[in-house]
Design a protein around this motif. Structure first.
Motif, PDB file in Angstrom:
ATOM      1  N   ARG A   1       0.827  -1.213   0.000  1.00  0.00           N
ATOM      2  CA  ARG A   1       0.000   0.000   0.000  1.00  0.00           C
ATOM      3  C   ARG A   1       0.857   1.257   0.000  1.00  0.00           C
ATOM      4  N   GLU A   2       1.990   1.227   0.694  1.00  0.00           N
ATOM      5  CA  GLU A   2       2.854   2.404   0.773  1.00  0.00           C
ATOM      6  C   GLU A   2       3.676   2.618  -0.489  1.00  0.00           C
ATOM      7  N   THR A   3       4.194   1.538  -1.070  1.00  0.00           N
ATOM      8  CA  THR A   3       5.117   1.673  -2.201  1.00  0.00           C
ATOM      9  C   THR A   3       4.446   1.501  -3.555  1.00  0.00           C
ATOM     10  N   GLY A   4       3.288   0.869  -3.608  1.00  0.00           N
ATOM     11  CA  GLY A   4       2.612   0.651  -4.888  1.00  0.00           C
ATOM     12  C   GLY A   4       3.184  -0.506  -5.681  1.00  0.00           C
ATOM     13  N   GLU A   5       3.909  -1.400  -5.032  1.00  0.00           N
ATOM     14  CA  GLU A   5       4.472  -2.558  -5.723  1.00  0.00           C
ATOM     15  C   GLU A   5       3.374  -3.567  -6.059  1.00  0.00           C
ATOM     16  N   GLN A   6       3.751  -4.558  -6.838  1.00  0.00           N
ATOM     17  CA  GLN A   6       2.862  -5.669  -7.157  1.00  0.00           C
ATOM     18  C   GLN A   6       2.935  -6.692  -6.027  1.00  0.00           C
ATOM     19  N   GLY A   7       1.994  -7.641  -6.005  1.00  0.00           N
ATOM     20  CA  GLY A   7       2.044  -8.739  -5.053  1.00  0.00           C
ATOM     21  C   GLY A   7       0.932  -8.724  -4.033  1.00  0.00           C
ATOM     22  N   GLU A   8      -0.084  -7.914  -4.249  1.00  0.00           N
ATOM     23  CA  GLU A   8      -1.207  -7.844  -3.306  1.00  0.00           C
ATOM     24  C   GLU A   8      -1.895  -9.202  -3.168  1.00  0.00           C
ATOM     25  N   GLY A   9      -2.068  -9.901  -4.284  1.00  0.00           N
ATOM     26  CA  GLY A   9      -2.736 -11.202  -4.249  1.00  0.00           C
ATOM     27  C   GLY A   9      -1.906 -12.248  -3.528  1.00  0.00           C
ATOM     28  N   MET A  10      -0.584 -12.216  -3.735  1.00  0.00           N
ATOM     29  CA  MET A  10       0.270 -13.181  -3.037  1.00  0.00           C
ATOM     30  C   MET A  10       0.244 -12.941  -1.532  1.00  0.00           C
ATOM     31  N   ALA A  11       0.281 -11.667  -1.129  1.00  0.00           N
ATOM     32  CA  ALA A  11       0.246 -11.365   0.301  1.00  0.00           C
ATOM     33  C   ALA A  11      -1.077 -11.814   0.907  1.00  0.00           C
ATOM     34  N   LYS A  12      -2.174 -11.585   0.192  1.00  0.00           N
ATOM     35  CA  LYS A  12      -3.485 -11.994   0.707  1.00  0.00           C
ATOM     36  C   LYS A  12      -3.578 -13.519   0.792  1.00  0.00           C
ATOM     37  N   ALA A  13      -3.044 -14.217  -0.211  1.00  0.00           N
ATOM     38  CA  ALA A  13      -3.047 -15.685  -0.176  1.00  0.00           C
ATOM     39  C   ALA A  13      -2.195 -16.191   0.980  1.00  0.00           C
ATOM     40  N   ALA A  14      -1.061 -15.529   1.245  1.00  0.00           N
ATOM     41  CA  ALA A  14      -0.215 -15.933   2.368  1.00  0.00           C
ATOM     42  C   ALA A  14      -0.950 -15.762   3.685  1.00  0.00           C
ATOM     43  N   ILE A  15      -1.699 -14.675   3.812  1.00  0.00           N
ATOM     44  CA  ILE A  15      -2.455 -14.435   5.043  1.00  0.00           C
ATOM     45  C   ILE A  15      -3.527 -15.506   5.228  1.00  0.00           C
ATOM     46  N   ILE A  16      -4.272 -15.781   4.188  1.00  0.00           N
ATOM     47  CA  ILE A  16      -5.370 -16.751   4.287  1.00  0.00           C
ATOM     48  C   ILE A  16      -4.842 -18.145   4.595  1.00  0.00           C
ATOM     49  N   VAL A  17      -3.864 -18.600   3.788  1.00  0.00           N
ATOM     50  CA  VAL A  17      -3.322 -19.952   3.993  1.00  0.00           C
ATOM     51  C   VAL A  17      -2.638 -20.050   5.348  1.00  0.00           C
ATOM     52  N   GLY A  18      -1.884 -19.019   5.716  1.00  0.00           N
ATOM     53  CA  GLY A  18      -1.158 -19.049   6.990  1.00  0.00           C
ATOM     54  C   GLY A  18      -2.069 -19.141   8.183  1.00  0.00           C
ATOM     55  N   TRP A  19      -3.144 -18.343   8.203  1.00  0.00           N
ATOM     56  CA  TRP A  19      -4.040 -18.377   9.370  1.00  0.00           C
ATOM     57  C   TRP A  19      -4.879 -19.648   9.392  1.00  0.00           C
ATOM     58  N   ILE A  20      -5.252 -20.167   8.242  1.00  0.00           N
ATOM     59  CA  ILE A  20      -6.009 -21.435   8.235  1.00  0.00           C
ATOM     60  C   ILE A  20      -5.144 -22.563   8.776  1.00  0.00           C
ATOM     61  N   LEU A  21      -3.906 -22.634   8.323  1.00  0.00           N
ATOM     62  CA  LEU A  21      -3.021 -23.693   8.823  1.00  0.00           C
ATOM     63  C   LEU A  21      -2.693 -23.492  10.299  1.00  0.00           C
ATOM     64  N   THR A  22      -2.580 -22.236  10.733  1.00  0.00           N
ATOM     65  CA  THR A  22      -2.340 -21.970  12.151  1.00  0.00           C
ATOM     66  C   THR A  22      -3.532 -22.429  12.986  1.00  0.00           C
ATOM     67  N   ALA A  23      -4.740 -22.161  12.501  1.00  0.00           N
ATOM     68  CA  ALA A  23      -5.938 -22.605  13.224  1.00  0.00           C
ATOM     69  C   ALA A  23      -5.988 -24.130  13.292  1.00  0.00           C
ATOM     70  N   LEU A  24      -5.634 -24.785  12.203  1.00  0.00           N
ATOM     71  CA  LEU A  24      -5.610 -26.258  12.228  1.00  0.00           C
ATOM     72  C   LEU A  24      -4.553 -26.778  13.200  1.00  0.00           C
TER      73      LEU A  24
END
Length: 154
Positions: free
Chosen positions: A107-130
């Motif tokens: 958000r600060e720099t305007g780089e690409q990779g928003e989808g990868m970061a969101k996928a990392a958050i979703i997968v990471g928290w689901i696996l953490t919950a498991l």
């Protein structure tokens, strides 16, 4: 072998002349194009070449467009760590946290990779919950095993 022209002395424009199947064929013959060809050099530049010095001086045109923004490297690392969490669940929460940091950087720099970061958050928290659910399950089973009546009839 030639065929006589049709009666009336006219030739049908839709029909082609008959072909003798026994005539020798030249393998190097070039087929003629049905379209008219321009006279002169086929590779000539239309209008000719401009005179020397007619080109614009160096720097007259702006340079190339700047390359598109690069992908945030923290988003890539976060996604990799979250996906490695499938084999070792320890890296899943680290990947999820790094995904949050990567989204803030994006958000600060305007780089690409928003989808990868969101996928990392979703997968990471689901696996953490498991992982947490699995740990709670093991603790409950251990408590049940310790508190059960373990009298034996020896």
């Amino acid at each position: 072998m030639s065929y006589p022209p049709p009666p009336g002395g006219w030739q049908d424009p839709q029909s082609s002349p008959p072909v003798d199947p026994y005539a020798p064929v030249d393998p190097y013959a070039v087929a003629k194009s049905p379209y008219p060809q321009p006279a002169g050099d086929p590779y000539a530049v239309p209008g000719g070449y401009p005179p020397p010095g007619a080109y614009p001086p160096p720097g007259a045109y702006p340079g190339y467009a700047p390359p598109t923004s690069k992908t945030n490297s923290l988003a890539i690392v976060a996604l990799v760590l979250s996906l490695v969490g499938f084999t070792s669940c320890i890296t899943a929460p680290i990947g999820a946290i790094m995904g949050h940091v990567a989204r803030k950087q994006i958000r600060e720099t305007g780089e690409q990779g928003e989808g990868m970061a969101k996928a990392a958050i979703i997968v990471g928290w689901i696996l953490t919950a498991l992982l947490v659910a699995l740990i709670v399950f093991y603790i409950v089973m251990i408590v049940i095993a310790v508190n059960s009546d373990s009298s034996s009839s020896y």
